[in-house]
Scaffold this active site. Sequence first.
Site, short mmCIF file in Angstrom:
data_model
loop_
_atom_site.label_atom_id
_atom_site.label_comp_id
_atom_site.label_asym_id
_atom_site.label_seq_id
_atom_site.Cartn_x
_atom_site.Cartn_y
_atom_site.Cartn_z
N GLU A 171 17.61 1.27 5.71
CA GLU A 171 16.01 0.36 5.46
C GLU A 171 17.24 -0.50 4.47
O GLU A 171 17.35 0.50 3.62
CB GLU A 171 15.23 0.34 5.81
CG GLU A 171 14.59 1.66 7.30
CD GLU A 171 13.07 1.81 7.25
OE1 GLU A 171 12.57 1.40 5.91
OE2 GLU A 171 13.07 2.31 8.12
N LYS B 193 16.23 -1.13 0.78
CA LYS B 193 15.01 -0.25 -0.41
C LYS B 193 15.14 -1.59 -1.12
O LYS B 193 16.07 -2.75 -1.59
CB LYS B 193 15.91 0.46 -1.03
CG LYS B 193 14.41 0.36 -1.88
CD LYS B 193 15.30 2.35 -3.23
CE LYS B 193 14.38 2.69 -3.38
NZ LYS B 193 13.14 2.11 -4.04
N ARG C 172 1.33 0.55 -3.99
CA ARG C 172 1.75 2.68 -3.77
C ARG C 172 0.37 3.44 -4.46
O ARG C 172 0.90 4.32 -4.04
CB ARG C 172 3.25 2.89 -4.53
CG ARG C 172 3.25 2.57 -5.65
CD ARG C 172 4.53 2.57 -6.45
NE ARG C 172 5.65 3.66 -5.88
CZ ARG C 172 5.87 5.10 -6.13
NH1 ARG C 172 4.87 5.75 -6.96
NH2 ARG C 172 6.18 5.87 -6.13
N GLU D 230 7.03 -4.26 2.38
CA GLU D 230 7.11 -4.76 0.69
C GLU D 230 7.21 -5.86 0.49
O GLU D 230 7.99 -6.80 1.51
CB GLU D 230 8.84 -3.82 0.98
CG GLU D 230 9.39 -4.02 -1.12
CD GLU D 230 9.27 -2.76 -1.69
OE1 GLU D 230 9.10 -1.25 -1.42
OE2 GLU D 230 9.64 -2.62 -2.97
N PHE E 107 7.67 -1.98 7.14
CA PHE E 107 9.15 -0.76 7.30
C PHE E 107 7.87 0.66 8.54
O PHE E 107 8.66 1.20 8.78
CB PHE E 107 10.09 0.21 6.29
CG PHE E 107 9.16 0.39 4.81
CD1 PHE E 107 9.00 1.19 4.90
CD2 PHE E 107 9.32 -0.10 4.19
CE1 PHE E 107 7.63 2.22 4.15
CE2 PHE E 107 7.99 -0.04 2.88
CZ PHE E 107 7.59 0.92 3.21
N LYS F 146 15.93 8.19 -0.64
CA LYS F 146 16.49 6.72 -1.38
C LYS F 146 18.18 7.44 -2.16
O LYS F 146 18.24 7.97 -2.91
CB LYS F 146 15.37 5.97 -2.73
CG LYS F 146 15.15 7.15 -3.34
CD LYS F 146 14.16 6.75 -4.26
CE LYS F 146 13.93 7.90 -5.29
NZ LYS F 146 12.23 7.68 -6.33
#
Lengths: 271, 591
Positions: free
Chosen positions: B256, B258, B278, B308, B348, B431
């Site tokens: 996906e 970022k 977060r 996001e 997501f 990541k």
Amino acid sequence: MSFDLQLDNENSKILASNISIISSIVSECFLSINKDSIQIKTFDPTRISMFDFVLKKEAFQEFKVDNSFSLGLNLETFNNMLKTAKKDEVLNLNFDEREQRLRIVFKAKNRERSFTLKMIDIKDDNPPPDKVKILRTAQFNIDASFFQQVLKDSMMISDHFKIHAFPDKVIFSCSSFSNEMETVVGPESEEIETESFEIIEESESSYSLEFLNNFMKGIRSSETLTIGFATNKPIILEYNLENKGYLHYMLAPRIESVADEEDYEYDDEDY
Amino acid sequence: MKFKTLCRTYSKVEKISGKIEMVEILAETLCNANADEIGKIVLLTLGKIYPNYVGIELMLAESMTIKALSITTGKSTSNIKQILEQKGDLGTITYKLLAKKTQTTLSSFTGETNYEPEILEVWSFFDKLAKLTGEGSSNKKINLLAGMLSRVSAIEAKYIVRIVSSKLRLGIATQLLLEALALAKTGNRDNKDILENAYNRCSDIEYVAETLYKGGIDKVKEIDIRVFFPVKVMLAQRLSSSEEILEKFGGKCAVEYKYDGIRAQIHVKDNVVKIFSRNNENITHQFPDVQKEIIKAAKKQNFIVEGEIVAYDEKNKRILPFQSISKRKRKHDIEEMAQEIPVRVFLFDVLFANDSSTLNKLYLERREILKELINETKTIHFSHQAIVSSVDELETFFNSALEDNCEGVMVKSINHDSIYQAGARGWIWVKYKADYVDKLSDSFDLVIVGADYGKGKRTGKYGTFLLACFDQEEGNFKTFTRVATGFSDKDLDFFYQELGKIALSKKPKDVVSEIECAVWFEPKVVIEVTGAEITISQLHTCARGWLKGLNDGLALRFPRFTGRIVEDKNPEDATTVNEIVTIFLNQKGES
């Protein structure tokens, strides 16, 4: 619950000056009304000192009260409103339960000014007791101007002073690291009313100057006060409003080394 | 339980640094607490009045606390300020002043007996203090605090002052507290894992503690996520090449974009929207536009989705970098800012839907559920996603992410293990960022813990900063590098001013350092730093003793400040010792 009160110009000034003294230490409190008088009895927020103020119905031109009750007041705002009084005005105070507002009306010939003051919700989980007994082993009447001078002198040196009363004299003193102050006054002096001088036993106690000074700032220097106290006990300053009522101020003493030794065990950080 | 009892425990805990002993001392006190007070006890022990999601913080200005102390002790404010400049900590000063207090109270002469408030009474006092607002509230707060301070003993006053100034700083992290709760109530430290799982799902330690005390450990196991209560976010490991990634995921995985924005957990129920960061802070009010748009896009109600939020350039149809969206973090002129900086939301994941938790559903199923919940609109989108099974495919996707102004990609497992692990940093998500590709410039989010004054052009400001990473195992901060490059004059002025506010006279307890600094700071400010490589260091404490046959720690060579202050991270979210060790081992493998 409602009331309707009227004060002539002279007595409205008495009310204003007393409210001013209290509001310099307490910002909000209850005002109690009963069929004989209005009254404020309150600790300051730190509970170090306490006021007891009574203005009897004799001071009022009109005194209509249907019940005994208490109102939560923002004293600072109330004081600011009262201070606006002009020489030719009489003061009316009305309260109506439905509105929960105090109306403050200044009336002169062909003129009327008014304020309304919203009541506030005060929660006091530990209100002052009805009767406060202050032990007095020493008591005398003293000129306000003289006592104000003693406070002023003391504040140059320290933030607290000591009163030491003997059968023949009273000594006010304080000291700092390098400086000292001492004032001695006897019962035959002009500053003390001879017949009021009553010392049951030698008494000695210390008090915070800031609290006393805040109180004394508002007292006219031409007045006379009664001071009473006992060793390591609270002091009481009585300001009598002739037959109209009184303002009493009580202040807890400073006592050296009241440290909680037990806690030092747990917390002995040293620096 | 009396508040004083708790204070004595705090006092003991402060004096020791061994984690095991701290847990034991804390547990000894906690096991005497009842179910009604345990929730407040755990909050207070973390220095809080409410859980984070409530969004109310009690933080009295120092000047107000000083005024209250002055009233209580009879000392002048200037006098107290003077002592404070010498000694630093207001709590300790409070203790000293009150222990030696000579001023008595009148109420002690009018029949009031010693006032030893219960914990719940003290909590209510904090609650009242926090909720006082409006005209004249400053004075009311001062008077309320002075009233409390003049009635309690020195030790109680010390901790009351620390809590109202948000500076309790006992060195007790959430993890440690959970362990103490487990030991206190079940007699077994290992039950901490059960408590931690529950905590990660509901983000509410008060609720976990109350449940434990009321219903026992079995009830804690039943704690599940609830709409409007934030869930701890799932975190990712990192890798720095496509080959490694594919190997790690067994040759096939999801990727996906970022996005370089603000991670947001969006809760919707009966057309009411709440958005959490977060860190589980309530940021709903900052995004009135997202609130409206998510309602429009929702096909159903009662769900939690994650995405996001990024700033978007409508004219050039491009995602804007983080600096733009960070301007939306504000208290005033929110509507104007929303006009000025429009946003896109890229969803997501889904955590709750169809009246039940979806945490244990597998990744691909969750993406399907997400599509059943939401219609894409102009503002609300699903994150760019693909399934890849070759290095080529992964690199192509990675490059298009960079072209679209993203930081890199998130790689996610599509295997049977691909559940949503609230609060965990595992290998289910990895990541892969642009800055990892250049192997000499990994970026780290590090906490500023100390500084030395500069010379020459930097005279009178901080010149060198000591940076630390977070040690998750021990719940403290380990030094990793000293940085002096990459700072503009403006940065230096800014740091001098802002860090000055959190300066301490001695090293904070939760920082482990063998390097001395002229000034120490409360671990608070997180900055982004790049470096050349990680080397073995005798000086720094990061990962000391972690490497086999080696007592030394790890350090970052040639560190450089990237110019980015990482505002959306708590110090505890800084790069961890674990991650650094991983990067170090990878780096070693390559050379």
